[in-house]
Design a protein around this motif. Sequence first.
Motif, PDB file in Angstrom:
ATOM      1  N   ARG A   1       0.832  -1.214   0.000  1.00  0.00           N
ATOM      2  CA  ARG A   1       0.000   0.000   0.000  1.00  0.00           C
ATOM      3  C   ARG A   1       0.861   1.257   0.000  1.00  0.00           C
ATOM      4  N   ASN A   2       1.901   1.210  -0.814  1.00  0.00           N
ATOM      5  CA  ASN A   2       2.826   2.335  -0.940  1.00  0.00           C
ATOM      6  C   ASN A   2       2.822   2.799  -2.391  1.00  0.00           C
ATOM      7  N   PHE A   3       2.045   3.839  -2.678  1.00  0.00           N
ATOM      8  CA  PHE A   3       1.970   4.368  -4.040  1.00  0.00           C
ATOM      9  C   PHE A   3       2.665   5.725  -4.158  1.00  0.00           C
ATOM     10  N   GLY A   4       3.549   6.040  -3.221  1.00  0.00           N
ATOM     11  CA  GLY A   4       4.290   7.293  -3.288  1.00  0.00           C
ATOM     12  C   GLY A   4       5.212   7.304  -4.502  1.00  0.00           C
ATOM     13  N   ASN A   5       5.059   8.311  -5.336  1.00  0.00           N
ATOM     14  CA  ASN A   5       5.861   8.465  -6.563  1.00  0.00           C
ATOM     15  C   ASN A   5       5.742   7.257  -7.500  1.00  0.00           C
ATOM     16  N   HIS A   6       4.621   6.573  -7.413  1.00  0.00           N
ATOM     17  CA  HIS A   6       4.450   5.358  -8.215  1.00  0.00           C
ATOM     18  C   HIS A   6       4.364   5.654  -9.712  1.00  0.00           C
ATOM     19  N   TRP A   7       3.985   6.879 -10.065  1.00  0.00           N
ATOM     20  CA  TRP A   7       3.873   7.230 -11.478  1.00  0.00           C
ATOM     21  C   TRP A   7       5.212   7.100 -12.191  1.00  0.00           C
ATOM     22  N   VAL A   8       6.306   7.245 -11.470  1.00  0.00           N
ATOM     23  CA  VAL A   8       7.637   7.106 -12.080  1.00  0.00           C
ATOM     24  C   VAL A   8       7.799   5.717 -12.699  1.00  0.00           C
ATOM     25  N   TYR A   9       7.235   4.709 -12.051  1.00  0.00           N
ATOM     26  CA  TYR A   9       7.375   3.329 -12.507  1.00  0.00           C
ATOM     27  C   TYR A   9       6.419   2.978 -13.642  1.00  0.00           C
ATOM     28  N   TRP A  10       5.548   3.913 -14.009  1.00  0.00           N
ATOM     29  CA  TRP A  10       4.682   3.741 -15.172  1.00  0.00           C
ATOM     30  C   TRP A  10       5.152   4.626 -16.318  1.00  0.00           C
ATOM     31  N   VAL A  11       5.421   5.880 -16.030  1.00  0.00           N
ATOM     32  CA  VAL A  11       5.804   6.832 -17.077  1.00  0.00           C
ATOM     33  C   VAL A  11       7.161   6.469 -17.675  1.00  0.00           C
ATOM     34  N   GLY A  12       8.140   6.172 -16.829  1.00  0.00           N
ATOM     35  CA  GLY A  12       9.479   5.833 -17.318  1.00  0.00           C
ATOM     36  C   GLY A  12       9.485   4.654 -18.280  1.00  0.00           C
ATOM     37  N   PRO A  13       8.930   3.495 -17.888  1.00  0.00           N
ATOM     38  CA  PRO A  13       8.911   2.358 -18.803  1.00  0.00           C
ATOM     39  C   PRO A  13       8.073   2.584 -20.058  1.00  0.00           C
ATOM     40  N   LEU A  14       6.971   3.307 -19.950  1.00  0.00           N
ATOM     41  CA  LEU A  14       6.159   3.564 -21.144  1.00  0.00           C
ATOM     42  C   LEU A  14       6.924   4.424 -22.154  1.00  0.00           C
ATOM     43  N   ILE A  15       7.589   5.454 -21.668  1.00  0.00           N
ATOM     44  CA  ILE A  15       8.383   6.301 -22.562  1.00  0.00           C
ATOM     45  C   ILE A  15       9.596   5.526 -23.090  1.00  0.00           C
ATOM     46  N   GLY A  16      10.287   4.817 -22.220  1.00  0.00           N
ATOM     47  CA  GLY A  16      11.469   4.056 -22.636  1.00  0.00           C
ATOM     48  C   GLY A  16      11.144   2.992 -23.665  1.00  0.00           C
ATOM     49  N   GLY A  17      10.050   2.262 -23.461  1.00  0.00           N
ATOM     50  CA  GLY A  17       9.648   1.242 -24.422  1.00  0.00           C
ATOM     51  C   GLY A  17       9.244   1.833 -25.756  1.00  0.00           C
ATOM     52  N   SER A  18       8.563   2.976 -25.725  1.00  0.00           N
ATOM     53  CA  SER A  18       8.159   3.650 -26.960  1.00  0.00           C
ATOM     54  C   SER A  18       9.373   4.144 -27.742  1.00  0.00           C
ATOM     55  N   ILE A  19      10.298   4.745 -27.040  1.00  0.00           N
ATOM     56  CA  ILE A  19      11.521   5.225 -27.698  1.00  0.00           C
ATOM     57  C   ILE A  19      12.300   4.048 -28.284  1.00  0.00           C
ATOM     58  N   ALA A  20      12.390   2.951 -27.538  1.00  0.00           N
ATOM     59  CA  ALA A  20      13.113   1.774 -28.028  1.00  0.00           C
ATOM     60  C   ALA A  20      12.479   1.239 -29.301  1.00  0.00           C
ATOM     61  N   ALA A  21      11.146   1.185 -29.352  1.00  0.00           N
ATOM     62  CA  ALA A  21      10.464   0.699 -30.542  1.00  0.00           C
ATOM     63  C   ALA A  21      10.749   1.597 -31.735  1.00  0.00           C
ATOM     64  N   LEU A  22      10.698   2.903 -31.533  1.00  0.00           N
ATOM     65  CA  LEU A  22      10.969   3.836 -32.632  1.00  0.00           C
ATOM     66  C   LEU A  22      12.425   3.758 -33.089  1.00  0.00           C
ATOM     67  N   VAL A  23      13.341   3.722 -32.132  1.00  0.00           N
ATOM     68  CA  VAL A  23      14.767   3.658 -32.487  1.00  0.00           C
ATOM     69  C   VAL A  23      15.078   2.369 -33.237  1.00  0.00           C
ATOM     70  N   TYR A  24      14.554   1.250 -32.772  1.00  0.00           N
ATOM     71  CA  TYR A  24      14.858  -0.023 -33.423  1.00  0.00           C
ATOM     72  C   TYR A  24      14.241  -0.096 -34.812  1.00  0.00           C
ATOM     73  N   ASP A  25      12.970   0.268 -34.922  1.00  0.00           N
ATOM     74  CA  ASP A  25      12.269   0.074 -36.188  1.00  0.00           C
ATOM     75  C   ASP A  25      12.583   1.143 -37.220  1.00  0.00           C
ATOM     76  N   PHE A  26      13.028   2.315 -36.802  1.00  0.00           N
ATOM     77  CA  PHE A  26      13.291   3.377 -37.761  1.00  0.00           C
ATOM     78  C   PHE A  26      14.773   3.694 -37.954  1.00  0.00           C
ATOM     79  N   ILE A  27      15.622   3.327 -36.998  1.00  0.00           N
ATOM     80  CA  ILE A  27      17.040   3.687 -37.100  1.00  0.00           C
ATOM     81  C   ILE A  27      17.940   2.458 -37.135  1.00  0.00           C
ATOM     82  N   LEU A  28      17.850   1.597 -36.136  1.00  0.00           N
ATOM     83  CA  LEU A  28      18.793   0.482 -36.032  1.00  0.00           C
ATOM     84  C   LEU A  28      18.537  -0.620 -37.051  1.00  0.00           C
TER      85      LEU A  28
END
Length: 147
Positions: free
Chosen positions: A80-107
């Motif tokens: 029952r500890n949701f302090g700063n829990h958004w970091v663990y959602w926003v970070g991976p969502l942005i990181g995964g999206s960037i990885a998909a774009l970098v891999y499919d369009f650049i690498l």
Amino acid sequence: VKRSLHAGVGLGQATAVEIFLTLQFVLCIFATTDVRRNGYMGSAAIVIGFSLTVGHFFGIYYTGCGMNPARSFAPAVLTRNFGNHWVYWVGPLIGGSIAALVYDFILFPRMRGLSERLAILKGAQPPEGEGQQEPRGDPIELKTQAL
């Protein structure tokens, strides 16, 4: 496992760490499981596991190393500890999206024209008949130039 930020880590820094950790992990998954790539690359499971381990060694000190919202959500519910829990959602969502774009369009881009790539990014149906069709069957080989 309780996920919490280290005492000296700010929210922006923690989000950046989660973005980077997820980006490297998702890029590793794409690179080792892409059926378009040929060539011997060893065991995908070992490489992905090693990437996850390295990510944890780097990130556990700063953020507790979420890298996956589901892995952070269950401990937050149990403790029952949701302090700063958004970091663990926003970070991976942005990181995964960037990885998909970098891999499919650049690498390792698919053989598509610019107009088809832009249509995909906009969420529209790609124009018919433009660009090359992706070959079916044999994987293609990644060719790089020596610097």
